[in-house]
Design a protein around this motif. Structure first.
Motif, short mmCIF file in Angstrom:
data_model
loop_
_atom_site.label_atom_id
_atom_site.label_comp_id
_atom_site.label_asym_id
_atom_site.label_seq_id
_atom_site.Cartn_x
_atom_site.Cartn_y
_atom_site.Cartn_z
N LEU A 67 130.32 94.11 19.72
CA LEU A 67 131.51 94.64 18.76
C LEU A 67 130.71 93.83 17.50
CD1 LEU A 67 133.76 91.49 20.35
CD2 LEU A 67 134.49 93.76 20.22
N VAL A 68 129.50 93.04 17.38
CA VAL A 68 129.41 93.11 15.99
C VAL A 68 128.73 94.27 15.52
CG1 VAL A 68 127.15 92.06 14.78
CG2 VAL A 68 128.15 91.31 16.46
N GLY A 69 128.06 95.36 16.53
CA GLY A 69 127.49 96.49 16.30
C GLY A 69 128.23 96.98 15.57
N VAL A 70 129.83 97.81 15.80
CA VAL A 70 130.98 98.29 15.72
C VAL A 70 132.06 97.23 14.32
CG1 VAL A 70 133.42 98.55 15.78
CG2 VAL A 70 132.05 98.92 17.91
N VAL A 71 131.41 95.82 14.55
CA VAL A 71 131.99 95.61 12.65
C VAL A 71 130.90 96.46 11.62
CG1 VAL A 71 132.42 93.71 11.54
CG2 VAL A 71 133.49 94.22 13.76
N LEU A 72 130.06 95.71 12.23
CA LEU A 72 128.76 96.57 10.73
C LEU A 72 128.26 98.21 10.37
CD1 LEU A 72 126.30 93.40 11.59
CD2 LEU A 72 128.00 93.49 9.91
N ARG A 73 128.96 98.42 11.55
CA ARG A 73 128.78 99.80 11.80
C ARG A 73 127.83 100.08 12.09
NH1 ARG A 73 131.88 102.17 6.27
NH2 ARG A 73 130.82 100.27 5.96
N SER A 74 126.48 99.45 12.50
CA SER A 74 125.19 99.24 13.15
C SER A 74 125.51 99.89 14.80
CB SER A 74 124.73 97.71 13.60
OG SER A 74 123.26 98.39 13.76
N ARG A 75 124.29 101.51 14.26
CA ARG A 75 124.29 102.25 15.50
C ARG A 75 122.79 101.54 16.54
NH1 ARG A 75 122.60 108.08 13.02
NH2 ARG A 75 122.84 108.18 15.48
N LEU A 76 121.73 100.82 15.75
CA LEU A 76 121.36 100.31 16.33
C LEU A 76 121.60 99.20 17.58
CD1 LEU A 76 117.68 99.81 16.90
CD2 LEU A 76 117.93 98.24 15.19
N LEU A 77 122.44 98.50 17.40
CA LEU A 77 123.34 97.47 18.11
C LEU A 77 124.27 97.87 19.56
CD1 LEU A 77 124.38 94.52 15.19
CD2 LEU A 77 122.55 94.65 16.76
N VAL A 78 124.96 98.50 18.70
CA VAL A 78 125.37 99.58 19.80
C VAL A 78 124.50 100.34 21.05
CG1 VAL A 78 127.22 101.55 20.43
CG2 VAL A 78 127.70 99.72 18.72
N GLY A 79 123.73 100.74 20.04
CA GLY A 79 122.65 101.26 21.31
C GLY A 79 121.66 100.60 21.71
N LEU A 80 121.88 98.83 21.07
CA LEU A 80 120.54 98.38 22.22
C LEU A 80 121.90 97.49 23.48
CD1 LEU A 80 118.53 96.77 22.28
CD2 LEU A 80 120.05 94.93 21.15
N ALA A 81 122.65 98.01 23.02
CA ALA A 81 124.09 97.14 24.10
C ALA A 81 124.41 98.45 25.13
CB ALA A 81 125.45 96.97 23.23
N GLY A 82 124.53 99.18 24.96
CA GLY A 82 124.16 100.36 26.52
C GLY A 82 122.75 100.47 26.82
N LEU A 83 121.14 99.56 26.04
CA LEU A 83 120.84 99.64 27.15
C LEU A 83 120.32 99.15 27.69
CD1 LEU A 83 117.73 100.99 24.89
CD2 LEU A 83 118.80 102.75 26.09
N VAL A 84 121.01 97.52 27.45
CA VAL A 84 121.23 96.38 28.39
C VAL A 84 122.36 96.44 29.30
CG1 VAL A 84 122.36 94.56 28.39
CG2 VAL A 84 120.84 94.66 26.30
N VAL A 85 123.02 97.08 29.31
CA VAL A 85 123.85 97.60 30.43
C VAL A 85 122.93 98.51 31.00
CG1 VAL A 85 125.98 98.23 31.30
CG2 VAL A 85 126.38 97.21 29.21
N LEU A 86 122.65 99.60 30.74
CA LEU A 86 122.20 100.64 32.18
C LEU A 86 120.77 99.70 32.95
CD1 LEU A 86 122.25 104.05 29.88
CD2 LEU A 86 123.76 102.85 31.88
N GLY A 87 119.95 99.43 32.08
CA GLY A 87 118.80 98.90 32.32
C GLY A 87 118.89 97.50 33.57
N PHE A 88 120.03 96.47 33.26
CA PHE A 88 120.31 95.20 34.29
C PHE A 88 121.33 96.67 36.16
CE2 PHE A 88 119.56 92.56 31.08
CZ PHE A 88 119.12 90.88 32.24
N THR A 89 121.82 96.80 35.41
CA THR A 89 122.11 98.31 36.57
C THR A 89 121.27 98.48 37.23
OG1 THR A 89 124.33 98.31 35.66
CG2 THR A 89 124.11 99.82 37.01
N VAL A 90 120.58 99.40 36.75
CA VAL A 90 119.57 99.86 37.35
C VAL A 90 118.29 98.96 38.11
CG1 VAL A 90 117.43 102.11 37.20
CG2 VAL A 90 119.68 101.97 35.91
N PHE A 91 118.65 97.68 37.09
CA PHE A 91 117.52 96.80 37.83
C PHE A 91 117.91 96.64 39.69
CE2 PHE A 91 115.41 93.02 37.18
CZ PHE A 91 113.88 93.23 37.93
N TRP A 92 119.10 96.35 39.15
CA TRP A 92 120.06 95.79 40.05
C TRP A 92 120.02 96.71 41.63
CZ3 TRP A 92 124.35 97.71 43.07
CH2 TRP A 92 124.55 97.25 43.90
N MET A 93 119.71 98.02 40.86
CA MET A 93 119.76 98.75 42.10
C MET A 93 118.58 98.84 43.00
SD MET A 93 122.25 101.91 40.32
CE MET A 93 121.72 103.26 41.56
#
Length: 244
Positions: A67-93
């Protein structure tokens, strides 16, 4: 602008899928909210975890970053959110594979469930949204014509620059001055006589004469004329003056 909108849509869709995934079955019908967050570091157990200390916590944090990345139009924040989701999912697997001995996929509900697919898909959508977004554009200072959208068509000529040739530079062209070789310095303008605007012109003999010795009226010879005697021309028989 279009790229930012498309990237924002992808990012929000990915964040929604990631937040909803803990409420779906992850493995053998067990939901993601039942896995405690500390079990990813200590080992998977069969105990049921608290809702806000489960896999929902990192995914909610990723949604906030989105949400913060979309409001600020920050590609870094949106990409970081994607890495957090994928990282925890793979770690759980990885942790579940160690606990179960292997990971299986079964359409009858056994093995990996659709919650894992939602989490993986949400992370991928977040990364795609970060790639599609163009980010914040740098503002450039616009001139009056660009701000109003009108052009006057006026062109300003360049001011002429008068400068003297550098000392020791090439001299005048020998074709224009045959008596002077190329590269020779020109005459010094200070050596030429300067006329006095309030006196005699340049080169006049009065300039070299001593003060008081030059007679402007004595250079030409003077003439003398004899005046006839009118008494001698008068008639002796007349007493008085003759008729005029």
């Amino acid at each position: 602008m279009i790229r930012n909108v498309a990237g924002a849509v992808l990012a929000l869709a990915g964040a929604t899928a990631a937040v909803l995934s803990p409420f779906r079955a992850w493995y053998d019908g067990r939901h993601g909210r039942d896995y405690a967050l500390d079990e990813l570091f200590t080992g998977i157990t069969g105990a049921k975890a608290d809702l806000w200390w489960s896999l929902l916590l990192p995914f909610a944090f990723a949604a906030l970053l989105t949400l913060v990345g979309v409001v600020l139009r920050s590609r870094l924040l949106v990409g970081l959110a994607g890495l957090v989701v994928l990282g925890f999912t793979v770690f759980w697997m990885v942790r579940v594979g160690q606990y179960e001995g292997s990971l299986t996929v079964d359409g009858g509900g056994a093995g990996l469930g659709d919650g894992v697919a939602n989490a993986l898909g949400g992370g991928i959508l977040l990364l795609l949204g970060a790639l599609v977004m163009s980010g914040r554009s740098r503002k450039t200072r616009k001139g009056p014509e660009e701000r109003t959208g009108r052009t006057t068509g006026r062109t300003w000529p360049e001011e002429p620059r008068a400068y003297a040739p550098p000392p020791g530079g090439p001299g005048p062209d020998p074709d224009l001055d045959p008596g002077r070789p190329r590269g020779a310095p020109g005459p010094d303008p200070r050596e030429a006589p300067v006329a006095d605007p309030y006196g005699a012109p340049a080169g006049d003999p009065r300039e070299s004469a001593a003060p008081g010795s030059y007679d402007p009226y004595g250079s030409e010879p003077t003439r003398t004329f004899e005046v006839p005697d009118r008494e001698r021309e008068r008639d002796p028989g007349q007493d008085g003056p003759g008729p005029r």
